[in-house]
Design an enzyme around this catalytic site. Structure first.
Site, PDB file in Angstrom:
ATOM      1  N   LYS A 208     -20.046  27.945  17.755  1.00 54.35           N
ATOM      2  CA  LYS A 208     -21.040  27.754  16.696  1.00 54.35           C
ATOM      3  C   LYS A 208     -20.339  27.785  15.356  1.00 54.35           C
ATOM      4  O   LYS A 208     -19.378  28.536  15.155  1.00 54.35           O
ATOM      5  CB  LYS A 208     -22.106  28.861  16.744  1.00 54.35           C
ATOM      6  N   GLU A 253     -32.855  38.424   5.526  1.00 52.83           N
ATOM      7  CA  GLU A 253     -31.909  38.991   6.489  1.00 52.83           C
ATOM      8  C   GLU A 253     -31.217  40.238   5.946  1.00 52.83           C
ATOM      9  O   GLU A 253     -30.490  40.176   4.948  1.00 52.83           O
ATOM     10  CB  GLU A 253     -30.856  37.953   6.887  1.00 52.83           C
TER      11      GLU A 253
END
Length: 447
Positions: A208, A253
Protein backbone atom coordinates in the site's frame (compact mmCIF):
# COMPACT_ATOMS: atom_id res chain seq x y z
CA UNK A 1 19.98 21.31 18.72
CA UNK A 2 17.88 24.45 18.29
CA UNK A 3 18.47 28.17 18.55
CA UNK A 4 15.99 28.27 21.43
CA UNK A 5 17.86 25.55 23.28
CA UNK A 6 21.17 27.40 22.94
CA UNK A 7 19.62 30.66 24.17
CA UNK A 8 18.12 28.90 27.18
CA UNK A 9 21.46 27.34 28.06
CA UNK A 10 23.18 30.73 27.98
CA UNK A 11 20.52 32.50 29.99
CA UNK A 12 19.74 29.69 32.45
CA UNK A 13 16.09 30.70 32.11
CA UNK A 14 13.02 28.88 33.32
CA UNK A 15 9.31 28.97 32.61
CA UNK A 16 6.91 30.23 35.27
CA UNK A 17 3.39 28.87 34.82
CA UNK A 18 0.19 29.80 36.68
CA UNK A 19 -3.17 28.10 35.98
CA UNK A 20 -6.34 29.29 37.69
CA UNK A 21 -10.00 28.40 37.25
CA UNK A 22 -12.39 30.98 35.81
CA UNK A 23 -16.15 31.04 35.59
CA UNK A 24 -16.63 30.80 31.84
CA UNK A 25 -14.74 31.24 28.57
CA UNK A 26 -17.27 30.13 25.98
CA UNK A 27 -16.97 30.52 23.09
CA UNK A 28 -13.25 29.87 22.57
CA UNK A 29 -12.70 30.45 18.85
CA UNK A 30 -13.72 34.15 18.83
CA UNK A 31 -11.00 34.78 21.43
CA UNK A 32 -8.21 33.37 19.23
CA UNK A 33 -5.62 35.63 17.60
CA UNK A 34 -7.04 36.49 14.15
CA UNK A 35 -3.64 36.54 12.41
CA UNK A 36 -1.74 33.84 14.30
CA UNK A 37 -4.35 31.50 15.77
CA UNK A 38 -3.25 28.77 18.18
CA UNK A 39 -6.10 26.38 18.83
CA UNK A 40 -6.97 22.78 19.61
CA UNK A 41 -10.57 21.75 20.21
CA UNK A 42 -13.31 19.20 19.68
CA UNK A 43 -17.04 19.55 20.42
CA UNK A 44 -16.50 23.11 21.66
CA UNK A 45 -13.89 22.18 24.26
CA UNK A 46 -10.13 22.57 24.14
CA UNK A 47 -7.43 25.21 24.41
CA UNK A 48 -6.59 28.50 22.70
CA UNK A 49 -3.16 30.10 22.91
CA UNK A 50 -2.34 33.81 22.68
CA UNK A 51 1.07 35.43 22.36
CA UNK A 52 4.35 33.54 22.22
CA UNK A 53 6.65 33.03 25.21
CA UNK A 54 8.88 30.48 23.53
CA UNK A 55 9.33 28.74 20.19
CA UNK A 56 11.26 25.51 19.62
CA UNK A 57 12.09 24.85 15.97
CA UNK A 58 13.53 21.58 14.64
CA UNK A 59 13.97 19.83 11.31
CA UNK A 60 15.31 16.66 9.75
CA UNK A 61 15.13 13.04 10.80
CA UNK A 62 15.45 13.86 14.53
CA UNK A 63 12.91 16.71 14.55
CA UNK A 64 10.54 15.05 17.05
CA UNK A 65 13.31 13.65 19.26
CA UNK A 66 15.09 17.01 19.37
CA UNK A 67 11.89 18.84 20.28
CA UNK A 68 11.09 16.22 22.95
CA UNK A 69 14.54 16.57 24.52
CA UNK A 70 14.25 20.36 24.77
CA UNK A 71 10.70 20.09 26.07
CA UNK A 72 11.66 17.55 28.76
CA UNK A 73 14.44 19.85 29.99
CA UNK A 74 12.21 22.91 30.00
CA UNK A 75 9.39 21.09 31.77
CA UNK A 76 11.63 19.61 34.46
CA UNK A 77 12.93 23.07 35.38
CA UNK A 78 9.60 24.95 35.10
CA UNK A 79 7.89 26.56 38.09
CA UNK A 80 4.29 25.32 37.67
CA UNK A 81 1.31 26.16 39.85
CA UNK A 82 -1.72 24.35 38.37
CA UNK A 83 -4.90 24.79 40.40
CA UNK A 84 -7.19 22.99 37.94
CA UNK A 85 -5.46 19.72 37.04
CA UNK A 86 -7.23 18.80 33.81
CA UNK A 87 -5.75 17.75 30.46
CA UNK A 88 -4.49 20.97 28.87
CA UNK A 89 -3.83 22.86 32.11
CA UNK A 90 -0.42 23.86 33.47
CA UNK A 91 2.50 24.17 31.05
CA UNK A 92 1.51 23.39 27.46
CA UNK A 93 2.98 23.79 24.00
CA UNK A 94 1.14 23.60 20.68
CA UNK A 95 3.01 21.65 18.02
CA UNK A 96 3.11 20.79 14.34
CA UNK A 97 5.73 18.57 12.72
CA UNK A 98 6.70 18.12 9.09
CA UNK A 99 5.64 14.86 7.50
CA UNK A 100 8.95 13.90 5.88
CA UNK A 101 12.51 13.82 7.15
CA UNK A 102 13.61 15.72 4.04
CA UNK A 103 10.86 18.37 4.16
CA UNK A 104 11.82 22.02 3.85
CA UNK A 105 9.09 22.88 6.37
CA UNK A 106 10.11 23.70 9.93
CA UNK A 107 8.63 21.71 12.82
CA UNK A 108 7.57 23.75 15.84
CA UNK A 109 6.53 23.66 19.48
CA UNK A 110 5.02 26.99 20.53
CA UNK A 111 4.60 27.97 24.19
CA UNK A 112 2.03 30.80 24.34
CA UNK A 113 1.87 33.60 26.90
CA UNK A 114 -1.78 32.95 27.65
CA UNK A 115 -3.84 29.76 27.38
CA UNK A 116 -7.63 29.75 27.61
CA UNK A 117 -9.22 26.35 28.14
CA UNK A 118 -12.52 24.53 28.59
CA UNK A 119 -13.08 20.84 29.40
CA UNK A 120 -15.77 18.85 31.17
CA UNK A 121 -17.74 22.01 31.95
CA UNK A 122 -14.78 23.74 33.64
CA UNK A 123 -12.78 26.71 32.37
CA UNK A 124 -9.31 28.00 33.16
CA UNK A 125 -6.63 30.51 32.27
CA UNK A 126 -2.90 29.73 32.19
CA UNK A 127 -0.23 32.43 32.07
CA UNK A 128 3.30 31.47 31.04
CA UNK A 129 6.35 33.72 31.34
CA UNK A 130 10.10 33.27 30.96
CA UNK A 131 12.24 34.04 34.04
CA UNK A 132 15.97 34.58 34.01
CA UNK A 133 18.21 33.30 36.78
CA UNK A 134 20.93 35.57 38.24
CA UNK A 135 24.05 35.50 36.08
CA UNK A 136 27.14 33.82 37.60
CA UNK A 137 29.68 35.89 35.67
CA UNK A 138 29.77 39.17 33.80
CA UNK A 139 30.17 37.25 30.56
CA UNK A 140 27.07 35.21 31.34
CA UNK A 141 25.20 38.40 32.15
CA UNK A 142 26.08 39.78 28.71
CA UNK A 143 24.73 36.60 27.10
CA UNK A 144 21.57 36.80 29.20
CA UNK A 145 20.82 40.25 27.84
CA UNK A 146 20.42 38.73 24.38
CA UNK A 147 17.27 36.86 25.39
CA UNK A 148 14.42 39.23 24.67
CA UNK A 149 11.70 39.50 27.26
CA UNK A 150 13.54 37.79 30.14
CA UNK A 151 13.57 39.31 33.62
CA UNK A 152 14.09 38.18 37.21
CA UNK A 153 12.10 35.27 38.60
CA UNK A 154 10.05 37.70 40.70
CA UNK A 155 9.32 39.68 37.53
CA UNK A 156 8.28 36.53 35.70
CA UNK A 157 6.04 35.45 38.55
CA UNK A 158 4.34 38.82 38.40
CA UNK A 159 4.07 38.56 34.61
CA UNK A 160 2.61 35.08 34.86
CA UNK A 161 -0.07 36.49 37.10
CA UNK A 162 -1.24 39.12 34.67
CA UNK A 163 0.61 39.61 31.38
CA UNK A 164 -1.97 39.42 28.57
CA UNK A 165 -5.57 40.30 29.28
CA UNK A 166 -8.27 37.73 28.51
CA UNK A 167 -9.76 38.94 25.22
CA UNK A 168 -13.48 39.42 24.76
CA UNK A 169 -15.03 37.31 21.98
CA UNK A 170 -14.67 39.10 18.65
CA UNK A 171 -17.71 39.56 16.39
CA UNK A 172 -17.98 36.83 13.81
CA UNK A 173 -16.86 37.88 10.35
CA UNK A 174 -17.69 36.37 6.99
CA UNK A 175 -15.55 33.50 5.79
CA UNK A 176 -12.73 34.74 3.53
CA UNK A 177 -13.04 33.50 -0.05
CA UNK A 178 -10.12 31.60 -1.50
CA UNK A 179 -10.20 30.25 -5.03
CA UNK A 180 -8.21 27.03 -5.26
CA UNK A 181 -6.44 25.64 -8.31
CA UNK A 182 -4.45 22.41 -8.73
CA UNK A 183 -0.92 22.72 -7.40
CA UNK A 184 2.17 20.92 -8.65
CA UNK A 185 0.18 17.80 -9.56
CA UNK A 186 -2.80 18.31 -11.91
CA UNK A 187 -5.61 15.70 -11.84
CA UNK A 188 -4.38 13.76 -14.85
CA UNK A 189 -0.88 13.46 -13.38
CA UNK A 190 -2.37 12.26 -10.10
CA UNK A 191 -4.28 9.52 -11.90
CA UNK A 192 -1.07 8.50 -13.68
CA UNK A 193 0.73 8.33 -10.32
CA UNK A 194 -2.03 6.09 -8.93
CA UNK A 195 -1.77 3.80 -11.95
CA UNK A 196 2.00 3.56 -11.47
CA UNK A 197 1.56 2.82 -7.77
CA UNK A 198 -0.89 -0.01 -8.57
CA UNK A 199 1.62 -1.41 -11.07
CA UNK A 200 4.31 -1.50 -8.38
CA UNK A 201 1.95 -3.02 -5.82
CA UNK A 202 0.94 -5.75 -8.29
CA UNK A 203 4.64 -6.34 -8.91
CA UNK A 204 5.18 -7.08 -5.23
CA UNK A 205 7.24 -3.95 -4.41
CA UNK A 206 4.85 -2.93 -1.61
CA UNK A 207 1.32 -3.56 -0.30
CA UNK A 208 0.00 0.00 0.00
CA UNK A 209 1.08 3.58 -0.61
CA UNK A 210 -0.76 6.80 0.19
CA UNK A 211 -0.64 9.39 -2.59
CA UNK A 212 -1.68 12.99 -1.99
CA UNK A 213 -2.31 16.05 -4.10
CA UNK A 214 -2.49 19.75 -3.30
CA UNK A 215 -4.64 22.73 -4.18
CA UNK A 216 -3.22 26.25 -4.05
CA UNK A 217 -4.98 29.57 -3.47
CA UNK A 218 -4.38 33.10 -2.17
CA UNK A 219 -5.68 34.55 1.10
CA UNK A 220 -6.19 38.31 1.24
CA UNK A 221 -8.02 38.61 4.57
CA UNK A 222 -6.03 37.23 7.50
CA UNK A 223 -8.65 38.45 9.97
CA UNK A 224 -11.05 35.95 8.48
CA UNK A 225 -9.11 32.93 9.73
CA UNK A 226 -11.26 32.81 12.86
CA UNK A 227 -14.33 32.52 10.65
CA UNK A 228 -12.68 29.70 8.69
CA UNK A 229 -11.85 27.82 11.88
CA UNK A 230 -15.35 28.48 13.24
CA UNK A 231 -16.90 26.94 10.14
CA UNK A 232 -14.70 23.83 10.44
CA UNK A 233 -15.72 23.46 14.09
CA UNK A 234 -19.42 23.87 13.30
CA UNK A 235 -19.45 21.55 10.29
CA UNK A 236 -17.15 18.88 11.75
CA UNK A 237 -17.67 18.96 15.54
CA UNK A 238 -16.40 15.41 16.10
CA UNK A 239 -12.99 16.11 14.58
CA UNK A 240 -9.90 17.68 16.13
CA UNK A 241 -10.03 21.30 14.94
CA UNK A 242 -6.57 22.83 15.06
CA UNK A 243 -4.57 25.94 14.20
CA UNK A 244 -0.80 25.92 14.75
CA UNK A 245 1.67 28.26 13.05
CA UNK A 246 -0.48 28.75 9.95
CA UNK A 247 -1.57 25.10 9.72
CA UNK A 248 -5.34 24.85 10.14
CA UNK A 249 -7.72 21.95 9.70
CA UNK A 250 -10.21 19.46 11.11
CA UNK A 251 -8.73 15.99 11.52
CA UNK A 252 -10.84 12.89 12.29
CA UNK A 253 -7.78 10.77 13.12
CA UNK A 254 -6.16 10.62 16.56
CA UNK A 255 -2.49 9.77 16.16
CA UNK A 256 -1.93 9.27 19.89
CA UNK A 257 -3.30 10.54 23.19
CA UNK A 258 -1.48 10.10 26.51
CA UNK A 259 -3.20 10.86 29.82
CA UNK A 260 -1.74 9.76 33.18
CA UNK A 261 -0.35 6.46 31.94
CA UNK A 262 -3.09 5.56 29.48
CA UNK A 263 -2.62 5.69 25.72
CA UNK A 264 -5.22 5.75 22.96
CA UNK A 265 -5.37 6.20 19.20
CA UNK A 266 -7.93 6.10 16.40
CA UNK A 267 -6.96 4.55 13.08
CA UNK A 268 -8.86 5.51 9.91
CA UNK A 269 -8.49 3.85 6.52
CA UNK A 270 -11.19 3.03 4.01
CA UNK A 271 -13.54 5.74 2.77
CA UNK A 272 -16.78 6.23 0.89
CA UNK A 273 -19.06 9.21 0.24
CA UNK A 274 -22.31 9.79 2.09
CA UNK A 275 -25.58 8.81 0.43
CA UNK A 276 -28.14 11.26 -0.91
CA UNK A 277 -30.86 10.03 1.45
CA UNK A 278 -31.18 7.95 4.62
CA UNK A 279 -31.56 4.62 2.84
CA UNK A 280 -28.76 5.35 0.39
CA UNK A 281 -26.54 6.51 3.24
CA UNK A 282 -27.06 3.26 5.16
CA UNK A 283 -26.33 1.25 2.03
CA UNK A 284 -23.05 3.07 1.51
CA UNK A 285 -21.99 2.47 5.13
CA UNK A 286 -22.79 -1.25 4.86
CA UNK A 287 -21.00 -1.49 1.53
CA UNK A 288 -17.92 0.09 3.11
CA UNK A 289 -17.86 -2.48 5.91
CA UNK A 290 -18.19 -5.30 3.35
CA UNK A 291 -15.64 -3.91 0.88
CA UNK A 292 -12.66 -6.29 0.63
CA UNK A 293 -10.48 -3.47 -0.72
CA UNK A 294 -11.30 -1.07 2.12
CA UNK A 295 -11.06 -3.71 4.85
CA UNK A 296 -7.65 -4.82 3.55
CA UNK A 297 -6.42 -1.23 3.48
CA UNK A 298 -7.78 -0.70 6.99
CA UNK A 299 -6.17 -3.86 8.34
CA UNK A 300 -2.75 -2.70 7.11
CA UNK A 301 -3.17 0.64 8.91
CA UNK A 302 -4.26 -1.01 12.18
CA UNK A 303 -1.41 -3.53 12.09
CA UNK A 304 1.07 -0.70 11.56
CA UNK A 305 -0.26 1.31 14.53
CA UNK A 306 -0.29 -1.74 16.82
CA UNK A 307 3.26 -2.68 15.81
CA UNK A 308 4.54 0.82 16.67
CA UNK A 309 2.62 1.24 19.94
CA UNK A 310 2.87 -2.25 21.40
CA UNK A 311 6.54 -2.06 22.50
CA UNK A 312 5.65 0.95 24.69
CA UNK A 313 2.58 -0.54 26.37
CA UNK A 314 1.89 -3.05 29.12
CA UNK A 315 -1.49 -3.71 27.47
CA UNK A 316 -3.00 -2.61 24.17
CA UNK A 317 -6.54 -3.43 23.07
CA UNK A 318 -8.19 -2.81 19.71
CA UNK A 319 -11.81 -2.66 18.63
CA UNK A 320 -12.79 -6.25 17.71
CA UNK A 321 -14.08 -5.10 14.32
CA UNK A 322 -13.70 -1.84 12.40
CA UNK A 323 -16.67 0.48 12.85
CA UNK A 324 -18.03 3.12 10.50
CA UNK A 325 -17.24 6.70 11.50
CA UNK A 326 -19.80 9.14 10.13
CA UNK A 327 -18.67 12.60 9.02
CA UNK A 328 -20.83 15.14 7.22
CA UNK A 329 -19.31 14.39 3.81
CA UNK A 330 -18.10 10.78 4.05
CA UNK A 331 -17.85 7.49 5.93
CA UNK A 332 -14.58 6.07 7.27
CA UNK A 333 -13.68 2.63 8.57
CA UNK A 334 -12.25 3.19 12.05
CA UNK A 335 -10.57 1.20 14.81
CA UNK A 336 -9.89 2.51 18.32
CA UNK A 337 -6.79 1.43 20.24
CA UNK A 338 -6.50 1.82 24.00
CA UNK A 339 -3.90 0.63 26.46
CA UNK A 340 -1.62 1.25 29.41
CA UNK A 341 1.89 2.62 29.02
CA UNK A 342 4.62 0.22 30.08
CA UNK A 343 7.81 2.25 29.69
CA UNK A 344 7.00 5.80 30.82
CA UNK A 345 6.94 7.20 27.30
CA UNK A 346 5.70 10.75 26.81
CA UNK A 347 3.24 11.79 24.12
CA UNK A 348 6.14 13.07 22.01
CA UNK A 349 7.99 9.77 22.42
CA UNK A 350 4.95 7.96 21.02
CA UNK A 351 4.51 10.53 18.25
CA UNK A 352 8.05 9.72 17.22
CA UNK A 353 7.37 5.98 17.40
CA UNK A 354 4.16 5.88 15.36
CA UNK A 355 4.69 8.59 12.74
CA UNK A 356 4.18 8.13 9.87
CA UNK A 357 1.42 5.54 10.10
CA UNK A 358 0.38 3.25 7.28
CA UNK A 359 -2.79 5.34 7.02
CA UNK A 360 -0.80 8.28 5.62
CA UNK A 361 2.34 6.59 4.24
CA UNK A 362 1.78 2.94 3.34
CA UNK A 363 3.18 -0.55 3.93
CA UNK A 364 6.01 -1.47 4.27
CA UNK A 365 6.72 1.98 5.66
CA UNK A 366 10.26 2.53 4.35
CA UNK A 367 9.39 1.40 0.82
CA UNK A 368 6.13 3.37 0.82
CA UNK A 369 7.87 6.58 1.88
CA UNK A 370 10.33 6.21 -0.98
CA UNK A 371 7.57 5.53 -3.51
CA UNK A 372 5.33 8.40 -2.42
CA UNK A 373 8.26 10.83 -2.45
CA UNK A 374 8.97 9.77 -6.03
CA UNK A 375 5.40 9.77 -7.32
CA UNK A 376 3.71 12.70 -5.53
CA UNK A 377 5.85 15.46 -6.99
CA UNK A 378 5.68 17.98 -4.10
CA UNK A 379 6.77 18.53 -0.50
CA UNK A 380 3.89 17.64 1.85
CA UNK A 381 5.16 20.11 4.44
CA UNK A 382 3.19 19.52 7.63
CA UNK A 383 0.29 17.78 5.87
CA UNK A 384 -0.19 14.27 7.34
CA UNK A 385 2.34 15.11 10.05
CA UNK A 386 1.64 15.18 13.80
CA UNK A 387 -0.28 18.19 15.14
CA UNK A 388 -1.46 18.74 18.71
CA UNK A 389 -0.22 19.71 22.16
CA UNK A 390 1.99 18.40 24.96
CA UNK A 391 2.03 19.38 28.64
CA UNK A 392 4.70 19.60 31.31
CA UNK A 393 4.15 15.98 32.38
CA UNK A 394 4.60 14.71 28.84
CA UNK A 395 0.88 14.01 28.36
CA UNK A 396 -0.94 15.37 25.34
CA UNK A 397 -3.24 14.90 22.38
CA UNK A 398 -1.93 14.54 18.83
CA UNK A 399 -3.82 14.10 15.58
CA UNK A 400 -2.67 13.49 12.03
CA UNK A 401 -2.87 16.77 10.12
CA UNK A 402 -5.62 15.88 7.64
CA UNK A 403 -8.40 17.94 5.99
CA UNK A 404 -6.03 20.85 6.38
CA UNK A 405 -4.26 23.77 4.74
CA UNK A 406 -1.04 25.66 5.41
CA UNK A 407 -1.23 29.45 5.18
CA UNK A 408 2.18 30.92 4.38
CA UNK A 409 3.32 34.41 5.42
CA UNK A 410 2.78 35.67 1.86
CA UNK A 411 -0.88 34.59 1.96
CA UNK A 412 -0.46 31.43 -0.14
CA UNK A 413 -2.86 28.70 0.99
CA UNK A 414 -1.98 25.08 0.26
CA UNK A 415 -4.69 22.50 0.89
CA UNK A 416 -3.99 18.76 0.87
CA UNK A 417 -5.81 15.44 0.44
CA UNK A 418 -4.64 11.89 -0.15
CA UNK A 419 -5.81 8.31 -0.62
CA UNK A 420 -4.51 4.87 0.24
CA UNK A 421 -3.61 2.99 -2.94
CA UNK A 422 -3.83 -0.82 -2.92
CA UNK A 423 -3.76 -3.45 -5.67
CA UNK A 424 -7.34 -2.92 -6.87
CA UNK A 425 -7.40 0.88 -6.69
CA UNK A 426 -8.93 2.65 -9.70
CA UNK A 427 -7.24 5.99 -10.57
CA UNK A 428 -10.47 7.85 -11.36
CA UNK A 429 -12.06 6.65 -8.11
CA UNK A 430 -9.04 7.72 -6.07
CA UNK A 431 -9.11 11.18 -7.68
CA UNK A 432 -12.80 11.48 -6.79
CA UNK A 433 -11.98 10.49 -3.19
CA UNK A 434 -9.44 13.31 -2.92
CA UNK A 435 -12.13 15.72 -4.06
CA UNK A 436 -14.36 14.49 -1.20
CA UNK A 437 -11.53 14.94 1.27
CA UNK A 438 -10.79 18.45 0.02
CA UNK A 439 -14.37 19.52 0.76
CA UNK A 440 -14.02 20.49 4.44
CA UNK A 441 -11.12 22.88 3.94
CA UNK A 442 -12.29 24.25 0.58
CA UNK A 443 -15.76 25.00 1.95
CA UNK A 444 -14.24 26.53 5.09
CA UNK A 445 -12.62 29.08 2.79
CA UNK A 446 -15.90 29.91 1.14
CA UNK A 447 -15.61 27.43 -1.72
Amino acid sequence: MTNTDAALERSRSRLVVRTEPVDELAPLIPRADPRHPLLWMRRGEGIVGLGETLRIETSGVDRVADAAAVWTELSADADIDDRVGLPGTGLVAFGAFAFADESASTSVLIVPELVLGRRDGRAWVTRIALAERPAETDADADDDADLAGAGTEDDADAAASGSLEIPEPAPRRRVPRVTFEPGAVPPERYEAAVAEAVRRIDGGELAKVVLARELVGELHEEDGLRATIHRLAEDYPDTWVFAVDGLIGASPETLVRVDHGTVSARVLAGTTSRGAGEASDRERAVALTESAKDRAEHALAVASAVKRLEPHTARLDASPEPFTLQLPNLWHLATDLKGTLGDGSSALDLVRAVHPTAAVAGTPRRVALSVLAELEGFDRGRYAGPVGWVDGDGDGEWAIALRCAQIDVDGTVRAYAGCGIVHDSVPADELAETDMKFRPIVEAFGG
